[in-house]
Motif scaffolding. Structure first.
Motif, mmCIF file in Angstrom:
data_model
loop_
_atom_site.group_PDB
_atom_site.id
_atom_site.type_symbol
_atom_site.label_atom_id
_atom_site.label_comp_id
_atom_site.label_asym_id
_atom_site.label_seq_id
_atom_site.Cartn_x
_atom_site.Cartn_y
_atom_site.Cartn_z
ATOM 1 N N GLU A 85 0.811 -1.206 0.000
ATOM 2 C CA GLU A 85 0.000 0.000 0.000
ATOM 3 C C GLU A 85 0.848 1.262 0.000
ATOM 4 O O GLU A 85 0.596 2.192 -0.760
ATOM 5 C CB GLU A 85 -0.942 -0.012 1.220
ATOM 6 C CG GLU A 85 -2.006 -1.089 1.178
ATOM 7 C CD GLU A 85 -2.896 -0.950 -0.054
ATOM 8 O OE1 GLU A 85 -3.189 0.198 -0.455
ATOM 9 O OE2 GLU A 85 -3.279 -1.983 -0.619
ATOM 10 N N THR A 86 1.852 1.310 0.845
ATOM 11 C CA THR A 86 2.677 2.523 0.940
ATOM 12 C C THR A 86 3.388 2.816 -0.362
ATOM 13 O O THR A 86 3.369 3.949 -0.869
ATOM 14 C CB THR A 86 3.717 2.376 2.066
ATOM 15 O OG1 THR A 86 3.034 2.158 3.299
ATOM 16 C CG2 THR A 86 4.574 3.626 2.176
ATOM 17 N N VAL A 87 4.024 1.792 -0.921
ATOM 18 C CA VAL A 87 4.777 1.996 -2.152
ATOM 19 C C VAL A 87 3.845 2.312 -3.311
ATOM 20 O O VAL A 87 4.165 3.135 -4.173
ATOM 21 C CB VAL A 87 5.646 0.764 -2.455
ATOM 22 C CG1 VAL A 87 6.344 0.917 -3.797
ATOM 23 C CG2 VAL A 87 6.663 0.577 -1.359
ATOM 24 N N ARG A 88 2.695 1.683 -3.360
ATOM 25 C CA ARG A 88 1.756 1.973 -4.440
ATOM 26 C C ARG A 88 1.261 3.407 -4.359
ATOM 27 O O ARG A 88 1.094 4.062 -5.386
ATOM 28 C CB ARG A 88 0.579 0.995 -4.385
ATOM 29 C CG ARG A 88 0.957 -0.423 -4.777
ATOM 30 C CD ARG A 88 -0.246 -1.312 -4.911
ATOM 31 N NE ARG A 88 0.145 -2.689 -5.160
ATOM 32 C CZ ARG A 88 -0.685 -3.641 -5.542
ATOM 33 N NH1 ARG A 88 -1.961 -3.354 -5.724
ATOM 34 N NH2 ARG A 88 -0.270 -4.864 -5.745
ATOM 35 N N ASP A 89 1.024 3.894 -3.154
ATOM 36 C CA ASP A 89 0.595 5.286 -3.007
ATOM 37 C C ASP A 89 1.701 6.237 -3.463
ATOM 38 O O ASP A 89 1.438 7.235 -4.146
ATOM 39 C CB ASP A 89 0.231 5.581 -1.548
ATOM 40 C CG ASP A 89 -1.071 4.905 -1.141
ATOM 41 O OD1 ASP A 89 -1.859 4.553 -2.040
ATOM 42 O OD2 ASP A 89 -1.295 4.728 0.068
ATOM 43 N N ILE A 90 2.948 5.934 -3.093
ATOM 44 C CA ILE A 90 4.066 6.772 -3.521
ATOM 45 C C ILE A 90 4.220 6.720 -5.036
ATOM 46 O O ILE A 90 4.408 7.758 -5.703
ATOM 47 C CB ILE A 90 5.373 6.328 -2.837
ATOM 48 C CG1 ILE A 90 5.291 6.578 -1.333
ATOM 49 C CG2 ILE A 90 6.579 7.062 -3.428
ATOM 50 C CD1 ILE A 90 6.460 6.018 -0.563
ATOM 51 N N ALA A 91 4.114 5.506 -5.595
ATOM 52 C CA ALA A 91 4.236 5.353 -7.049
ATOM 53 C C ALA A 91 3.120 6.086 -7.765
ATOM 54 O O ALA A 91 3.337 6.721 -8.802
ATOM 55 C CB ALA A 91 4.233 3.872 -7.419
#
Length: 271
Positions: A236-242
């Motif tokens: 979730e965190t990385v997808r939001d950043i991406a």
């Protein structure tokens, strides 16, 4: 009064470049030079970058928020996108001429032109929807009929309607610039854009590639964000950043596209 770039035959007095206060080099740039000019324009006009990044931020907030908030952000982003395009186009027109207007004057003028821009999107949208309905109807006709000649005719009509839709979308691509930079009404803006865009010019082909490439890049990036696994850092965190980075890149690319459209419009009405 903000200076408006109109077609030569609609210009009061002498229509030469010097009398129209056009900056040196405006009509001599090729499309590659225009792209370089657009990128350089962003470096010297932080307000344009700020406007598009604000839109990216609004979409990012909607992405993180509940569905109701995301839906509420859609009209804000749509209207904000129309303003960003008009504001950027007018600043570009200033840069292409020897005119100088304050950011506040350009913003106020852009807000006054938004109804015309909205009408253009509505009219072109209705035409596109009508053609798409025709494509769907013809596709169903081809699937239903079983006679060879009817199938051939149906496929031919389907391809012709699809090509017509692409032609209309491309020929109307500068209508928003005509409404803002030229001060034309909705119908006149569509007519001016239709007259400027010619499929015999390499500029038109590259513009089509620019728009299609931008849309293709957005689709690919969103699919990669939605499907790529991130087992180490956390999905979730990385997808939001991406998503945030991809979104910012998309809006900045849209700013460059807007500047290219503005330059092509100005060059078109000067010719």
């Amino acid at each position: 009064m903000v200076y408006q770039f109109k077609r030569r035959e609609e210009t009061e007095g002498c229509a030469c470049l010097e009398c129209r206060n056009v900056a040196t080099g405006t009509t001599r740039r090729r499309l590659g030079d225009i792209l370089l000019w657009a990128v350089g324009f962003l470096r010297t006009h932080p307000s344009v970058v700020a406007v598009f990044l604000l839109l990216a931020g609004a979409q990012f907030v909607g992405h993180l928020a509940p569905m109701a908030v995301e839906l509420a952000m859609l009209p804000v982003i749509f209207v904000g996108g129309m303003f960003a395009r008009g504001y950027t186009a007018m600043l570009a027109a200033d840069s292409l001429s020897n005119e100088t207007h304050t950011r506040g004057a350009v913003a106020k003028y852009t807000l006054r032109r938004l109804p015309a821009v909205f009408a253009i999107f509505a009219l072109s949208g209705l035409v596109t929807i009508g053609l798409m309905m025709g494509i769907v109807a013809l596709a169903l006709f081809v699937l239903i009929v079983d006679t060879g000649w009817y199938v051939v005719l149906g496929i031919s009509a389907l391809l012709a309607t699809f090509v017509l839709m692409i032609v209309v979308l491309v020929k109307f691509v500068l209508a928003a610039e005509a409404a803002v930079i030229g001060g034309y009404g909705p119908i006149a803006s569509l007519r001016v854009s239709w007259g400027i865009i010619s499929f015999r010019r390499r500029t038109t082909i590259v513009l089509i590639g620019l728009v299609v490439g931008l849309l293709f890049g957005v689709v690919v990036s969103q699919l990669s964000i939605a499907t790529a696994p991130y087992p180490i850092i956390g999905n979730e965190t990385v997808r939001d950043i991406a998503f945030g980075l991809s979104n910012a890149t998309f809006f900045l690319s849209s700013a460059v596209t807007t500047l290219v459209f503005a330059h092509v419009y100005v060059r078109g009405v000067l010719e």
